[in-house]
Enzyme design. Structure first.
Site, PDB file in Angstrom:
ATOM      1  N   ASP A  47      48.075  42.781  45.831  1.00  0.00           N
ATOM      2  CA  ASP A  47      46.868  41.997  45.540  1.00  0.00           C
ATOM      3  C   ASP A  47      46.253  41.473  46.829  1.00  0.00           C
ATOM      4  O   ASP A  47      46.879  40.721  47.569  1.00  0.00           O
ATOM      5  CB  ASP A  47      47.234  40.823  44.624  1.00  0.00           C
ATOM      6  CG  ASP A  47      46.027  39.995  44.246  1.00  0.00           C
ATOM      7  OD1 ASP A  47      45.355  40.337  43.262  1.00  0.00           O
ATOM      8  OD2 ASP A  47      45.753  38.998  44.952  1.00  0.00           O
ATOM      9  N   TYR A  52      40.353  37.317  52.012  1.00  0.00           N
ATOM     10  CA  TYR A  52      41.615  37.169  52.731  1.00  0.00           C
ATOM     11  C   TYR A  52      41.538  37.796  54.126  1.00  0.00           C
ATOM     12  O   TYR A  52      42.433  37.565  54.946  1.00  0.00           O
ATOM     13  CB  TYR A  52      42.767  37.845  51.983  1.00  0.00           C
ATOM     14  CG  TYR A  52      43.088  37.288  50.626  1.00  0.00           C
ATOM     15  CD1 TYR A  52      42.480  36.124  50.127  1.00  0.00           C
ATOM     16  CD2 TYR A  52      44.005  37.929  49.798  1.00  0.00           C
ATOM     17  CE1 TYR A  52      42.773  35.646  48.871  1.00  0.00           C
ATOM     18  CE2 TYR A  52      44.314  37.447  48.536  1.00  0.00           C
ATOM     19  CZ  TYR A  52      43.692  36.312  48.075  1.00  0.00           C
ATOM     20  OH  TYR A  52      43.989  35.838  46.830  1.00  0.00           O
TER      21      TYR A  52
END
Length: 280
Positions: A47, A52
């Site tokens: 994931d 990010y």
């Protein structure tokens, strides 16, 4: 290598591993090592997210792992600033370029960003991305019942997944029921509670001792038995293996209920924008 997690059916005909590996905030050389280790340990669901800033790291870890791409289930997420339809489609392509992948197995709206109110447009873009073969399954994160109702009514397409903060102090009983009624699989971010982990709670300790496992394993098994897909994160190989090893025992209904009963009126770990401090 730890045994692989079983696969669960999604509402679009695809399947997802029953436990995933969270990659926030893993990046750079250390992140690469941690993600590659997770894949070698046996995780097949990875994931990530545009926010990010590690999609490239994830892609490189996949290539270095030696595991075939078709054996992996790779997720990324659309940031709130790109909800406009054209921008959303470009963001999906940018995510693929960063990861150097030809498709994602799941791409989700990271949160509805309700103050901007373009999440319906973002959902339409993800439907189009699926039609173009950029992604196989599409879903959402941090969506509540009213958000889900709007996107389903606008497109006729129900998300395959709703990824929400969910742990013993915030068991999300009502939202899980909504997801189940709509045929949406619930994924759990921050599934252990992290800094506020309930490892010392009597219900968790009792379940762990009864089955000869750690408190973390008892909590992850609780997640699995509720029908959730937890996404724990660890950089430590031994902990990675421990977190994945939750399919060889089963909690009793009483043990599940006791852990669920730890829920608090406001058990959330985070407030505000969950995309800026998500800790899985």
């Amino acid at each position: 290598m730890t045994d692989l997690a079983p696969l669960l059916d999604l509402n679009d005909g695809h399947r997802i591993p029953a436990i995933g590996f969270g990659t926030y905030p893993l990046r750079g050389a250390e992140g690469l090592e941690a993600i590659e280790s997770a894949i070698r340990t046996g995780y097949r669901s990875i994931d990530s997210a545009f926010n990010y800033d590690n999609e490239g790291t994830v892609g490189e870890a996949i290539r270095r792992s030696g595991v075939a791409r078709d054996e992996l289930f790779v997720t990324s997420k659309l940031p709130g600033r790109y909800h406009e339809r054209a921008l959303a489609l470009d963001a999906v392509r940018e995510s693929l370029w960063r990861a150097q992948l030809d498709h994602f197995d799941l791409y989700i709206i990271h949160w509805p960003n309700p103050s901007v109110d373009q999440y319906v447009e973002a959902w339409q873009a993800l439907v189009e991305a699926r039609e173009q073969g950029l992604v196989r399954s599409i879903g959402v994160s941090n969506f509540q019942e009213e958000h889900l109702a709007r996107i389903i009514e606008a497109t006729g397409v129900t998300p395959a997944v709703n990824q929400i903060e969910l742990h013993p102090y915030f068991p999300q009983v009502e939202q899980r029921a909504v997801n189940a009624r709509l045929g949406i699989l619930t994924e759990s971010w921050s599934p252990l509670g992290k800094g506020n982990a309930p490892y010392q709670e009597p219900a968790v300790v009792a379940a762990a001792e009864a089955h000869g496992v750690t408190p973390a394993q008892a909590i992850l098994r609780w997640q699995v038995q509720l029908g959730n897909v937890p996404i724990p994160k660890s950089s430590t190989p031994s902990r990675q293996a421990e977190n994945l090893d939750v399919f060889g025992f089963e909690l009793t209904p009483a043990e599940v209920d006791a852990i669920t009963a730890l829920g608090k009126p406001d058990g959330r770990l985070f407030g505000g924008d969950p995309t800026t401090h998500e800790e899985q």
